[in-house]
Scaffold this active site. Structure first.
Site, PDB file in Angstrom:
ATOM      1  N   HIS A   4       0.834  -1.202   0.000  1.00 44.47           N
ATOM      2  CA  HIS A   4       0.000   0.000   0.000  1.00 44.47           C
ATOM      3  C   HIS A   4       0.872   1.257   0.000  1.00 44.47           C
ATOM      4  CE1 HIS A   4       0.723   0.647   4.239  1.00 44.47           C
ATOM      5  NE2 HIS A   4       0.132  -0.492   4.602  1.00 44.47           N
TER       6      HIS A   4
ATOM      7  N   HIS B 251       3.938   1.464   2.420  1.00 46.09           N
ATOM      8  CA  HIS B 251       5.079   0.656   1.988  1.00 46.09           C
ATOM      9  C   HIS B 251       5.732   1.308   0.765  1.00 46.09           C
ATOM     10  CE1 HIS B 251       2.113  -2.652   3.357  1.00 46.09           C
ATOM     11  NE2 HIS B 251       2.922  -2.409   4.374  1.00 46.09           N
TER      12      HIS B 251
ATOM     13  N   CYS C  28      -0.160  -7.527  23.540  1.00 45.65           N
ATOM     14  CA  CYS C  28      -1.021  -7.208  22.397  1.00 45.65           C
ATOM     15  C   CYS C  28      -0.709  -8.212  21.295  1.00 45.65           C
ATOM     16  CB  CYS C  28      -0.776  -5.791  21.885  1.00 45.65           C
ATOM     17  SG  CYS C  28      -1.633  -5.503  20.313  1.00 45.65           S
TER      18      CYS C  28
ATOM     19  N   CYS D 123       0.409  -6.429  17.951  1.00 43.02           N
ATOM     20  CA  CYS D 123       1.813  -5.978  17.891  1.00 43.02           C
ATOM     21  C   CYS D 123       2.777  -7.112  18.184  1.00 43.02           C
ATOM     22  CB  CYS D 123       2.086  -4.896  18.930  1.00 43.02           C
ATOM     23  SG  CYS D 123       1.101  -3.439  18.753  1.00 43.02           S
TER      24      CYS D 123
ATOM     25  N   CYS E 228      -3.996  -1.384  23.968  1.00 40.59           N
ATOM     26  CA  CYS E 228      -2.761  -1.234  23.200  1.00 40.59           C
ATOM     27  C   CYS E 228      -2.717   0.182  22.613  1.00 40.59           C
ATOM     28  CB  CYS E 228      -2.745  -2.262  22.064  1.00 40.59           C
ATOM     29  SG  CYS E 228      -1.524  -1.866  20.805  1.00 40.59           S
TER      30      CYS E 228
ATOM     31  N   HIS F 250      -3.135  -0.305  18.609  1.00 36.94           N
ATOM     32  CA  HIS F 250      -4.361  -0.876  18.049  1.00 36.94           C
ATOM     33  C   HIS F 250      -5.623  -0.439  18.787  1.00 36.94           C
ATOM     34  CE1 HIS F 250      -1.283  -3.647  16.477  1.00 36.94           C
ATOM     35  NE2 HIS F 250      -2.104  -3.761  15.463  1.00 36.94           N
TER      36      HIS F 250
ATOM     37  N   LYS G 264     -10.939  17.345  -0.622  1.00 36.20           N
ATOM     38  CA  LYS G 264     -12.273  16.885  -1.038  1.00 36.20           C
ATOM     39  C   LYS G 264     -12.235  15.535  -1.755  1.00 36.20           C
ATOM     40  CE  LYS G 264     -13.498  21.565  -2.141  1.00 36.20           C
ATOM     41  NZ  LYS G 264     -13.443  22.447  -3.273  1.00 36.20           N
TER      42      LYS G 264
ATOM     43  N   LYS H  53     -11.873  11.842  -0.286  1.00 41.67           N
ATOM     44  CA  LYS H  53     -12.992  11.039   0.219  1.00 41.67           C
ATOM     45  C   LYS H  53     -13.134   9.776  -0.610  1.00 41.67           C
ATOM     46  CE  LYS H  53     -15.934  14.538   2.207  1.00 41.67           C
ATOM     47  NZ  LYS H  53     -16.697  15.629   1.681  1.00 41.67           N
TER      48      LYS H  53
HETATM   49  N1  MSP Z   1       7.483  -6.293   9.528  1.00 40.60           N
HETATM   50  C1  MSP Z   1       7.637  -5.091  10.235  1.00 40.60           C
HETATM   51  C2  MSP Z   1       8.992  -4.476  10.000  1.00 40.60           C
HETATM   52  C3  MSP Z   1      10.148  -5.349  10.297  1.00 40.60           C
HETATM   53  S1  MSP Z   1      11.646  -4.610   9.874  1.00 40.60           S
HETATM   54  C4  MSP Z   1      12.797  -5.611  10.499  1.00 40.60           C
HETATM   55  C5  MSP Z   1       6.558  -4.107   9.843  1.00 40.60           C
HETATM   56  N2  MSP Z   1       5.991  -4.300   8.662  1.00 40.60           N
HETATM   57  S2  MSP Z   1       4.819  -3.387   8.034  1.00 40.60           S
HETATM   58  O1  MSP Z   1       4.348  -4.102   6.880  1.00 40.60           O
HETATM   59  O2  MSP Z   1       3.856  -3.055   9.009  1.00 40.60           O
HETATM   60  O3  MSP Z   1       5.541  -2.134   7.507  1.00 40.60           O
HETATM   61  C6  MSP Z   1       5.759  -1.021   8.327  1.00 40.60           C
HETATM   62  C7  MSP Z   1       6.443   0.030   7.491  1.00 40.60           C
HETATM   63  O4  MSP Z   1       5.653   0.354   6.349  1.00 40.60           O
HETATM   64  C8  MSP Z   1       6.612   1.351   8.210  1.00 40.60           C
HETATM   65  O5  MSP Z   1       7.729   1.381   9.032  1.00 40.60           O
HETATM   66  C9  MSP Z   1       6.743   2.280   7.042  1.00 40.60           C
HETATM   67  O6  MSP Z   1       8.009   2.100   6.487  1.00 40.60           O
HETATM   68  C10 MSP Z   1       5.702   1.728   6.099  1.00 40.60           C
HETATM   69  N3  MSP Z   1       4.376   2.276   6.371  1.00 40.60           N
HETATM   70  C11 MSP Z   1       3.229   1.576   6.594  1.00 40.60           C
HETATM   71  N4  MSP Z   1       2.198   2.458   6.704  1.00 40.60           N
HETATM   72  C12 MSP Z   1       2.649   3.720   6.565  1.00 40.60           C
HETATM   73  C13 MSP Z   1       2.046   4.990   6.470  1.00 40.60           C
HETATM   74  N5  MSP Z   1       0.759   5.186   6.604  1.00 40.60           N
HETATM   75  N6  MSP Z   1       2.852   6.042   6.210  1.00 40.60           N
HETATM   76  C14 MSP Z   1       4.186   5.908   5.982  1.00 40.60           C
HETATM   77  N7  MSP Z   1       4.773   4.722   6.039  1.00 40.60           N
HETATM   78  C15 MSP Z   1       4.090   3.637   6.504  1.00 40.60           C
HETATM   79  O7  MSP Z   1       6.317  -3.193  10.605  1.00 40.60           O
END
Ligand code: MSP
Length: 660
Positions: A21, A24, A129, A132, A146, A149, A298, A301
């Site tokens: 998403h 990521h 949790c 987490c 948590c 969450h 806007k 949404k």
């Molecule tokens: N698997 C763990 C990370 C292990 S690293 C040894 C994890 N994975 S995750 O799929 O939840 O990815 C988290 C990462 O995705 C965040 O640290 C960030 O890099 C990115 N993001 C996920 N959602 C995000 C936003 N809404 N905004 C910006 N980055 C975010 O945690």
């Protein structure tokens, strides 16, 4: 940046319980831009990303989907690889925590720590949790919930293996305090030091198989699997073959991590302690970015979630999406994502500033010099500003990239774009082209433009590589490096072809009010049509033969006669500062002096294209002020389906001639 340095950058490895998403994508794109930049600088780079595939969350998501955890992980991990391939992410490796190469290293490190007495068997009860996959202290819990969450924490007590993390507390504080930019930006360094003000607990690094089977078995007790964070963090090492492997020897001393702020604690606290205990150097930098929030504008949404937001990459193009994410988020702070602001930046920064520059410059070289950049020429005094700005921008970009401030680097590049656009307006190559005596000046100006485009292609390469490649293509150039970012690198005689539109201008969707009007705001209906605005698309289906708007009520001829329409010749045209849509035109209406009119056409016409044109204006409107500029008249333009055309004459008439 020192050339020939070594640089190893990692993204977090993403959980396979969610599809790729926006969040990521941001981290991965930012890491990609940084690695591309360092490669352009001549550095030896290794760029790692991957997927985190063990733990409760994954096991539960797989059970819900009715498939085995491995099958589930295979599918989603492939979706990540596919997403990064489509976005041309330049990672050198992709690690999965279910791969044997990873498991072997995790087990070797566990065994080493166990043998060294760094891991012990004990009992722990606490608030847990499941989302987490970690315990929370009473202090961290929010009303028993948590903090991430907001779901109820459960008290669980179990026997587990523990890593003696508490003994590294003082060492870690001293380590961070001695290195002001180890964790950056500073707010996150302060946050980690804040966590360390409370006593550090030992870390439970196992989960009993009776509760969870989906993990790496402990090498010294197969009744347990490894805690997912202990497993996951080691990916950064296992991907290099583990401690002592050749790739590890080369790259590990130069490792930097890029993460979102949500996973600061594991990276800021657990990981350095684990590395210290295992006898490995700590990372050079932990770079932490903020969070993207949805909502606000806007149009947003319509964006239901972060996955949908990511899909906009296909709608607007990869480079536009990359540019928006890197330009919009100040590194370290949260930012708001909306389709509206993406479209805004696409139109103003990409289509207008950059796209117009490339198409104007290449069109002029094609039209005025047969598409060949001449070796001789006098670029005029204004060219010094272009060259000086390039030097400054090169330094600014480098400083920004050292600090991971991607948005600052882009702001600097756009400063150069603005200067080159200003150079065109100042030297007016179209006027030079009319005068054979000024050939030298024209050649010099066209060389300045072509050379500016060459430099831009280098500057943009790390951020929007597809666009940089298109610019190189019109100049017939192969990829270049940062060392080539010196004025004068373009070979005279270079053939330049006309560039098509690099970025399609997006017409603001229904509901977005354009900031200006075609002249006075009271002629709102005309202004709205510019953008297919307020009333566009509201007709009942079948009411019209075409997409033409419904007819207005009829008026008597004398109502029309009140409108004084005149032929006007455009003397000059320039953007209205801080406005995406408005141009300020000086027009000759056969009066003592030219008039100023402001028109909402900036997204449709490069100013230079208007100069000399004979158009039609409403000459007897009361004057009005738009974005601080007084407008004394209104030009007439037609529009349909997002396209706009200024009315011009098909035969010559003098300025001031009446139009009826
Ligand atoms: N698997 C763990 C990370 C292990 S690293 C040894 C994890 N994975 S995750 O799929 O939840 O990815 C988290 C990462 O995705 C965040 O640290 C960030 O890099 C990115 N993001 C996920 N959602 C995000 C936003 N809404 N905004 C910006 N980055 C975010 O945690």
């Amino acid at each position: 940046m020192t050339a020939k340095a070594t640089f190893y950058l990692t993204t977090p490895i993403y959980y396979v319980n969610a599809r790729p998403h926006l969040g990521h994508a941001y981290t991965t794109i930012a890491a990609d831009a940084m690695c591309r930049y360092r490669r352009l600088a001549g550095d030896r780079v290794w760029f790692l990303t991957g997927t985190d595939e063990h733990g409760d969350n994954i096991a539960r998501a797989a059970a819900k989907a009715g498939v085995s955890p491995q099958a589930y992980a295979d599918e989603i991990s492939a979706a990540f690889r596919d997403a990064w391939r489509r976005l041309s992410i330049s990672n050198d490796d992709f690690i999965r925590t279910t791969e044997p190469r990873h498991q072997t290293v995790v087990q070797a490190i566990l065994q080493k720590l166990y043998d060294a007495g760094e891991i012990y068997f004990g009992k722990y009860g606490g608030l847990y949790c499941f989302g987490c996959e970690r315990f929370y202290t009473e202090k961290e819990a929010v009303d028993g919930n948590c903090p991430q969450h907001l779901t109820a924490l459960e008290f669980i007590e179990e026997e587990n293996y523990f890593f003696r993390m508490s003994k590294y507390q003082d060492w870690l504080i001293a380590y961070i305090e001695a290195r002001p930019d180890l964790i950056r930006p500073e707010r996150y360094r302060n946050e980690v030091l804040g966590f360390l003000r409370d006593p550090l607990q030992d870390l439970s690094i196992s989960r009993p198989k009776s509760r969870l089977e989906w993990g790496i078995p402990l090498p010294f007790d197969d009744r347990f699997v490894t805690y997912v964070w202990f497993d996951a963090l080691i990916n950064y090492v296992s991907a290099l073959g583990g401690p002592g492997a050749p790739a590890w020897e080369t790259f590990w001393p130069h490792v930097e991590h890029l993460i979102g702020k949500d996973i600061l604690k594991p990276h800021g606290i657990y990981w350095p302690c684990m590395l210290k205990a295992a006898g490995m150097p700590v990372y050079a930098h932990l770079n932490v970015h903020g969070y993207w929030n949805l909502g606000g504008g806007k149009m947003s949404k319509s964006i239901g979630n972060v996955v949908e937001a990511f899909q906009l990459t296909d709608k607007y193009g990869h480079d536009a999406f990359r540019y928006f994410l890197m330009r919009e988020m100040t590194f370290g702070l949260d930012a708001n994502f909306s389709e509206e602001s993406l479209v805004g930046r696409l139109n103003s920064d990409l289509a207008n500033d950059l796209g117009n520059l490339v198409s104007r410059a290449t069109t002029m070289i094609a039209n005025f010099a047969g598409g060949v950049v001449s070796p001789h020429g006098d670029p005029g005094p204004q060219a010094a500003v272009v060259r000086d700005t390039l030097d400054k921008v090169r330094r600014d970009v480098d400083d920004a990239m050292r600090a991971f401030a991607l948005q600052r680097a882009l702001v600097a590049i756009w400063e150069f774009i603005a200067i080159v656009n200003g150079y065109i307006d100042a030297v007016q190559p179209w006027a030079l082209a009319r005068d054979p005596a000024r050939r030298e000046r024209l050649d010099g100006a066209l060389y300045t433009l072509a050379e500016s485009l060459r430099c831009l292609a280098i500057l943009l390469d790390a951020f929007i590589p597809g666009t940089a490649a298109k610019i190189r293509e019109v100049l017939g150039l192969a990829p270049q490096a940062l060392v080539d970012l010196r004025w004068g690198g373009l070979m005279p005689g270079t053939r330049v072809s006309k560039a098509g539109a690099l970025f399609p201008r997006i017409v603001a969707p229904v509901g977005i009010h354009p900031e200006g009007a075609l002249g006075a705001p009271r002629v709102g209906s005309v202004a709205m049509d510019v953008e297919g605005g307020k009333d566009a698309g509201r007709e009942p289906a079948g009411a019209r033969r075409t997409s033409a708007p419904a007819a207005a009520p009829r008026i008597p001829i004398d109502a029309f006669a009140k409108i004084d329409l005149r032929v006007a010749q455009v003397v000059s045209a320039e953007p209205v500062p801080k406005s995406r849509k408005l141009l300020k035109l000086r027009v000759d209406v056969g009066e003592v002096a030219p008039r100023t009119i402001v028109a909402g056409i900036a997204e449709h016409y490069p100013p230079a294209d208007l100069v000399g044109k004979k158009i039609v204006i409403v000459a007897n409107l009361e004057s009005t002020t738009l974005m601080g500029v007084e407008s004394d008249g209104m030009l007439i333009a037609g529009s349909a389906d997002g396209r706009l055309a200024v009315l011009a004459l098909d035969r010559d008439l003098p300025p001031g001639a009446r139009v009826r």
